[in-house]
Design a protein around this motif. Structure first.
Motif, PDB file in Angstrom:
ATOM      1  N   THR A 148     -77.974 -87.520  45.517  1.00 54.34           N
ATOM      2  CA  THR A 148     -78.565 -87.363  46.841  1.00 54.34           C
ATOM      3  C   THR A 148     -77.718 -88.121  47.852  1.00 54.34           C
ATOM      4  OG1 THR A 148     -80.741 -87.243  45.832  1.00 54.34           O
ATOM      5  CG2 THR A 148     -80.665 -87.704  48.202  1.00 54.34           C
ATOM      6  N   ILE A 149     -77.248 -87.410  48.863  1.00 49.04           N
ATOM      7  CA  ILE A 149     -76.431 -88.023  49.911  1.00 49.04           C
ATOM      8  C   ILE A 149     -77.342 -88.352  51.094  1.00 49.04           C
ATOM      9  CG2 ILE A 149     -74.465 -87.708  51.472  1.00 49.04           C
ATOM     10  CD1 ILE A 149     -73.630 -87.662  48.511  1.00 49.04           C
ATOM     11  N   THR A 150     -77.260 -89.601  51.568  1.00 50.68           N
ATOM     12  CA  THR A 150     -78.066 -90.056  52.712  1.00 50.68           C
ATOM     13  C   THR A 150     -77.144 -90.380  53.884  1.00 50.68           C
ATOM     14  OG1 THR A 150     -79.679 -91.006  51.196  1.00 50.68           O
ATOM     15  CG2 THR A 150     -79.739 -91.792  53.472  1.00 50.68           C
ATOM     16  N   HIS A 151     -77.412 -89.776  55.021  1.00 51.24           N
ATOM     17  CA  HIS A 151     -76.594 -90.049  56.203  1.00 51.24           C
ATOM     18  C   HIS A 151     -76.993 -91.383  56.816  1.00 51.24           C
ATOM     19  CE1 HIS A 151     -75.488 -85.525  56.866  1.00 51.24           C
ATOM     20  NE2 HIS A 151     -75.064 -86.017  55.725  1.00 51.24           N
ATOM     21  N   ARG A 152     -75.994 -92.171  57.202  1.00 51.36           N
ATOM     22  CA  ARG A 152     -76.215 -93.480  57.809  1.00 51.36           C
ATOM     23  C   ARG A 152     -75.837 -93.504  59.284  1.00 51.36           C
ATOM     24  NH1 ARG A 152     -79.429 -96.514  54.430  1.00 51.36           N
ATOM     25  NH2 ARG A 152     -78.928 -95.899  52.296  1.00 51.36           N
ATOM     26  N   SER A 153     -75.078 -92.505  59.719  1.00 54.67           N
ATOM     27  CA  SER A 153     -74.709 -92.385  61.140  1.00 54.67           C
ATOM     28  C   SER A 153     -74.950 -90.933  61.538  1.00 54.67           C
ATOM     29  CB  SER A 153     -73.235 -92.741  61.349  1.00 54.67           C
ATOM     30  OG  SER A 153     -72.988 -94.071  61.009  1.00 54.67           O
ATOM     31  N   ALA A 154     -76.228 -90.569  61.532  1.00 60.16           N
ATOM     32  CA  ALA A 154     -76.579 -89.150  61.682  1.00 60.16           C
ATOM     33  C   ALA A 154     -76.136 -88.561  63.012  1.00 60.16           C
ATOM     34  CB  ALA A 154     -78.085 -88.971  61.500  1.00 60.16           C
ATOM     35  N   GLU A 211     -66.617 -97.025  60.012  1.00 59.59           N
ATOM     36  CA  GLU A 211     -68.007 -96.608  60.228  1.00 59.59           C
ATOM     37  C   GLU A 211     -68.455 -95.807  59.012  1.00 59.59           C
ATOM     38  OE1 GLU A 211     -68.802 -94.379  63.803  1.00 59.59           O
ATOM     39  OE2 GLU A 211     -70.945 -94.229  63.326  1.00 59.59           O
ATOM     40  N   ILE A 212     -69.455 -96.310  58.318  1.00 64.87           N
ATOM     41  CA  ILE A 212     -69.955 -95.598  57.139  1.00 64.87           C
ATOM     42  C   ILE A 212     -70.848 -94.454  57.596  1.00 64.87           C
ATOM     43  CG2 ILE A 212     -71.386 -95.789  55.069  1.00 64.87           C
ATOM     44  CD1 ILE A 212     -70.327 -98.660  54.787  1.00 64.87           C
ATOM     45  N   LEU A 213     -70.527 -93.250  57.139  1.00 68.52           N
ATOM     46  CA  LEU A 213     -71.298 -92.066  57.545  1.00 68.52           C
ATOM     47  C   LEU A 213     -72.406 -91.740  56.558  1.00 68.52           C
ATOM     48  CD1 LEU A 213     -68.533 -89.575  58.767  1.00 68.52           C
ATOM     49  CD2 LEU A 213     -69.735 -91.345  60.056  1.00 68.52           C
ATOM     50  N   ALA A 214     -72.141 -91.938  55.262  1.00 71.53           N
ATOM     51  CA  ALA A 214     -73.134 -91.504  54.264  1.00 71.53           C
ATOM     52  C   ALA A 214     -72.974 -92.307  52.984  1.00 71.53           C
ATOM     53  CB  ALA A 214     -72.968 -90.022  53.970  1.00 71.53           C
ATOM     54  N   THR A 215     -74.096 -92.476  52.279  1.00 75.31           N
ATOM     55  CA  THR A 215     -74.098 -93.227  51.010  1.00 75.31           C
ATOM     56  C   THR A 215     -74.836 -92.414  49.939  1.00 75.31           C
ATOM     57  OG1 THR A 215     -76.192 -94.304  51.573  1.00 75.31           O
ATOM     58  CG2 THR A 215     -74.174 -95.488  52.175  1.00 75.31           C
ATOM     59  N   THR A 216     -74.676 -92.865  48.686  1.00 80.19           N
ATOM     60  CA  THR A 216     -75.535 -92.373  47.608  1.00 80.19           C
ATOM     61  C   THR A 216     -75.864 -93.549  46.699  1.00 80.19           C
ATOM     62  OG1 THR A 216     -75.853 -90.610  45.980  1.00 80.19           O
ATOM     63  CG2 THR A 216     -73.743 -91.736  45.919  1.00 80.19           C
ATOM     64  N   TYR A 217     -77.032 -93.490  46.079  1.00 80.11           N
ATOM     65  CA  TYR A 217     -77.436 -94.574  45.175  1.00 80.11           C
ATOM     66  C   TYR A 217     -76.771 -94.350  43.819  1.00 80.11           C
ATOM     67  CZ  TYR A 217     -80.367 -97.814  42.596  1.00 80.11           C
ATOM     68  OH  TYR A 217     -80.806 -98.847  41.810  1.00 80.11           O
ATOM     69  N   GLY A 240     -78.051-100.992  40.592  1.00 81.87           N
ATOM     70  CA  GLY A 240     -77.735 -99.934  41.551  1.00 81.87           C
ATOM     71  C   GLY A 240     -77.509-100.410  42.964  1.00 81.87           C
ATOM     72  N   ARG A 241     -76.686 -99.658  43.692  1.00 76.67           N
ATOM     73  CA  ARG A 241     -76.434 -99.921  45.111  1.00 76.67           C
ATOM     74  C   ARG A 241     -76.321 -98.591  45.832  1.00 76.67           C
ATOM     75  NH1 ARG A 241     -71.105-103.867  44.654  1.00 76.67           N
ATOM     76  NH2 ARG A 241     -72.184-105.699  43.837  1.00 76.67           N
ATOM     77  N   ASP A 242     -76.532 -98.643  47.141  1.00 73.05           N
ATOM     78  CA  ASP A 242     -76.237 -97.475  47.970  1.00 73.05           C
ATOM     79  C   ASP A 242     -74.766 -97.547  48.363  1.00 73.05           C
ATOM     80  OD1 ASP A 242     -78.799 -96.140  48.141  1.00 73.05           O
ATOM     81  OD2 ASP A 242     -79.481 -97.931  49.196  1.00 73.05           O
ATOM     82  N   GLU A 243     -73.967 -96.743  47.702  1.00 71.45           N
ATOM     83  CA  GLU A 243     -72.503 -96.820  47.821  1.00 71.45           C
ATOM     84  C   GLU A 243     -71.998 -95.863  48.905  1.00 71.45           C
ATOM     85  OE1 GLU A 243     -70.426 -98.724  46.157  1.00 71.45           O
ATOM     86  OE2 GLU A 243     -71.533 -99.433  44.393  1.00 71.45           O
ATOM     87  N   PRO A 244     -71.040 -96.300  49.708  1.00 73.85           N
ATOM     88  CA  PRO A 244     -70.469 -95.394  50.713  1.00 73.85           C
ATOM     89  C   PRO A 244     -69.797 -94.185  50.050  1.00 73.85           C
ATOM     90  CG  PRO A 244     -69.741 -97.663  51.072  1.00 73.85           C
ATOM     91  CD  PRO A 244     -70.436 -97.643  49.746  1.00 73.85           C
ATOM     92  N   MET A 245     -70.077 -92.991  50.564  1.00 74.65           N
ATOM     93  CA  MET A 245     -69.436 -91.773  50.066  1.00 74.65           C
ATOM     94  C   MET A 245     -68.529 -91.133  51.105  1.00 74.65           C
ATOM     95  SD  MET A 245     -70.177 -91.044  46.897  1.00 74.65           S
ATOM     96  CE  MET A 245     -70.127 -92.797  46.516  1.00 74.65           C
ATOM     97  N   MET A 246     -68.849 -91.377  52.388  1.00 68.51           N
ATOM     98  CA  MET A 246     -68.020 -90.835  53.471  1.00 68.51           C
ATOM     99  C   MET A 246     -67.976 -91.877  54.576  1.00 68.51           C
ATOM    100  SD  MET A 246     -69.255 -86.945  54.079  1.00 68.51           S
ATOM    101  CE  MET A 246     -70.710 -86.669  53.113  1.00 68.51           C
ATOM    102  N   TRP A 247     -66.799 -92.065  55.153  1.00 66.43           N
ATOM    103  CA  TRP A 247     -66.688 -92.993  56.273  1.00 66.43           C
ATOM    104  C   TRP A 247     -65.480 -92.630  57.134  1.00 66.43           C
ATOM    105  CZ3 TRP A 247     -65.974 -94.483  51.132  1.00 66.43           C
ATOM    106  CH2 TRP A 247     -64.709 -94.930  50.758  1.00 66.43           C
TER     107      TRP A 247
END
Ligand code: ZN
Length: 304
Positions: free
Chosen positions: A171-177, A208-214, A221-228
């Motif tokens: 599951t990808i979560t946006h952090r800078s929607a 700037e981190i755009l999205a993470t996944t757990y 576990g951590r919410d790791e950056p997937m896109m930045w």
């Protein structure tokens, strides 16, 4: 008759994404990667970009592992965008200087998946990618960067950089929607099976981190950056850790994910031009829903 033809052209025009602007000139750098099918992955990236009708793409293949890397010195200045899909030997100094100049003066860069592994001994590259993995990277290279309780954490504790477990959907979560690359897209969506990189470290400057996944490592576990994104001089870099391509044509399924392709297209346009003209497509994945573009092309009804 003339009216009918005009109407047909009008109707046809509406059925396509409207991309009347000049195409963005892009190059893909590829050619060495010990763990990935760089040729197939790069072809998938080229198809994705060119099928959008927004880009023209040349593939530049480096010398192979045992060949002389100094022979690789393309003219980056002919392009607005350089896509790095490369996990190999550090480029020769003149090539590195040319690339640093290209980015510092405003060139756009996209970094794909395993391209955060190689070239660890090139400080400017580590700055451009923000975070890197493996190849001896550790606390000397910068903090671990991740999210905890929805807050960004810069963790300076000692330890190696880089981890991945077995492949799985995530599951990808946006952090800078509100960022142009993500604007209008679902803020939580399901990415198809991929190799998820975790525990990266790096300078993390102007990032700037755009999205993470757990992602878990040994039950932790951590919410790791997937896109930045990273700002380097006047240039912008978009890093996506998604997009593992294994060693045969059936093994680039992670790149078939609509979410991978759409964020790649938007990231590529944004770093090259500073804006995103692409609408949110109807086939974008959402919470719990995976969607694929197996032909690396938007379906005909994605934008209307
Ligand atoms: Zn991989």
């Amino acid at each position: 008759m003339k009216t009918i033809i005009t109407l047909l052209i009008w109707a046809f025009g509406l059925s396509q994404p409207c991309h009347a602007q000049k195409k963005i000139k892009a190059m893909i750098v590829t050619g060495q990667d010990g763990s990935h099918w760089w040729r197939g992955g790069s072809e998938a990236i080229k198809m994705t970009l060119e099928n959008s009708e927004l880009f023209t793409v040349d593939i530049h293949i480096t010398p192979d592992w045992k060949e002389d890397i100094s022979q690789f010195n393309p003219d980056f200045s002919k392009y607005e965008l350089v896509i790095i899909n490369y996990g190999g030997t550090t480029w020769a100094e003149p090539t590195r200087k040319n690339f640093e100049k290209f980015v510092a003066e405003g060139g756009g860069v996209v970094v794909i998946h395993s391209s955060v592994v190689g070239m660890d001994d090139w400080p400017a590259y580590n700055e451009m990618i923000g975070l890197g993995a493996w190849n001896g990277r550790n606390e000397k290279d910068g903090p671990y960067v991740y999210y905890k309780n929805d807050q960004i954490v810069y963790d300076y504790s000692p330890g190696p950089a880089g981890y991945h477990g077995l492949q799985h959907p995530s599951t990808i979560t946006h952090r800078s929607a509100g960022h142009p690359i993500l604007q209008g897209l679902p803020t939580e969506w399901e990415h198809f099976k991929d190799e998820i990189y975790a525990r990266l470290r790096g300078p993390g400057k102007n990032m700037e981190i755009l999205a993470t996944t757990y992602e878990e490592m040994n039950g932790n576990g951590r919410d790791e950056p997937m896109m930045w994104t990273v700002k380097y001089g006047k240039g912008n870099v978009f890093v996506t850790l998604l997009g593992h391509a294994g060693n045969d044509p059936e093994l680039r399924y992670a790149m078939e994910c609509t979410g991978f392709q759409v964020t790649l297209l938007r990231g590529a346009e944004w770093v090259a031009t500073g804006k995103v003209t692409q609408q949110a497509p109807k086939d974008f994945p959402s919470k719990g829903i995976i969607t694929l573009r197996k032909a690396f092309k938007a379906p005909f009804n994605a934008y209307n």
